[in-house]
Scaffold this active site. Structure first.
Site, short mmCIF file in Angstrom:
data_model
loop_
_atom_site.label_atom_id
_atom_site.label_comp_id
_atom_site.label_asym_id
_atom_site.label_seq_id
_atom_site.Cartn_x
_atom_site.Cartn_y
_atom_site.Cartn_z
N ASP A 12 0.84 -1.21 0.00
CA ASP A 12 0.00 0.00 0.00
C ASP A 12 0.87 1.26 0.00
OD1 ASP A 12 -2.37 1.38 -0.07
OD2 ASP A 12 -2.77 1.21 2.09
N HIS A 29 3.01 3.82 -8.74
CA HIS A 29 2.76 2.42 -9.12
C HIS A 29 3.99 1.86 -9.86
CE1 HIS A 29 -1.24 2.68 -7.65
NE2 HIS A 29 -1.67 3.50 -8.58
N LEU A 123 11.10 -20.07 -5.12
CA LEU A 123 10.07 -19.21 -4.49
C LEU A 123 8.79 -19.32 -5.30
CD1 LEU A 123 9.29 -16.77 -2.53
CD2 LEU A 123 9.97 -15.29 -4.40
#
Ligand code: IPE
Ligand code: IPE
Ligand code: MG
Length: 239
Positions: A12, A29, A123
């Site tokens: 966020d 962003h 991962l």
């Protein structure tokens, strides 16, 4: 020491990061996408097997169409430009959330990336996209009700375990959920799966979140006592 098998992050503060610098929100962003690479590479080095990132919530459709377009175009760029790095670092990508409302080109690129990285093992990077936990729970309730109506299962067979296995098969609940930018809420993220997750809130905006912030969060997590309702194994107390 607590082990982290599954780390989840609510990324966020991209917009605020940009606004604080007099920049348009999309710049935040863009920098947020760079942080994704930084933190997924860091998670690899720390041998965290599963990393779930909240990229776009089902409520984020309420944002201006232009911002939504930019978000999806950044995701497209990220998936295309990162493929080599993902394969090099042995990172598997998969997305979860609704697939019927996201742009077709994104869906295709996602499917290609999921396919190309499906055998990567170091991962597992899971992206929550057009994701809302209440919708996810309601969908499972609906599918179970349907199975009962068709007499495929008996209501007694609906248990926490069957529910969990339908929500995200083979994915353990997140041990730790980090949220950046100072907000202290889940915003409809992993409501079922977070029943016993530890939470860590960081005031930094996501584009600024770096390896040292990750290490601080992990150190904090390691210092906690997880009791899951029982007594502390070491002391035999609940304190
Ligand atoms: C997180 O940053 C990215 C998404 C929710 C898509 P925000 O865009 O929510 O940034 P703030 O919270 O407005 O600063
Ligand atoms: C949550 O952030 C969703 C993502 C990080 C993708 P928001 O910025 O949308 O959440 P609220 O509106 O502050 O709760
Ligand atoms: Mg936000």
């Amino acid at each position: 020491m607590n082990s982290v098998n599954h780390l989840a992050i609510i990324m966020d503060g991209n917009g605020r990061w940009a606004e604080q610098r007099g920049m348009p929100r999309w710049k935040g962003h863009e920098m947020g996408a760079r942080a994704v690479r930084r933190i997924s590479d860091a998670a690899c080095r720390r041998e965290i097997p599963i990393l779930t990132l909240f990229a776009f919530s089902s409520e984020n459709w309420k944002r201006p169409a232009r911002e939504i377009r930019i978000l999806f175009s950044l995701l497209q760029q990220y998936l295309q430009s990162e493929l080599a790095n993902l394969l090099k670092n042995d990172i598997r990508i998969s997305a979860f959330g609704r697939r019927d409302r996201i742009p077709k080109t994104i869906n295709e690129t996602l499917l290609n990336t999921e396919r190309a990285t499906q055998n990567c093992r170091r991962l597992h990077l899971r992206i929550a996209l057009d994701y809302g936990a209440r919708h996810e729970i309601a969908e499972i309730a609906r599918s179970l009700a349907q199975a009962v109506a068709e007499r495929k299962i008996h209501p007694d067979q609906i248990t926490e375990e069957t529910f969990s296995s339908r929500i995200s098969p083979a994915i353990p609940d997140p041990d730790l959920i980090i949220r950046t930018a100072g907000e202290q809420r889940l915003s409809n993220f992993l409501l079922w799966q977070s029943a016993y997750s530890e939470f860590y809130f960081c005031s930094k905006c996501w584009p600024d979140f770096d390896e040292s912030d990750l290490d601080e969060a992990l150190a904090d997590f390691h210092s906690r006592t997880r009791r899951f309702g029982a007594l502390d194994r070491a002391t035999g107390t609940s304190g």
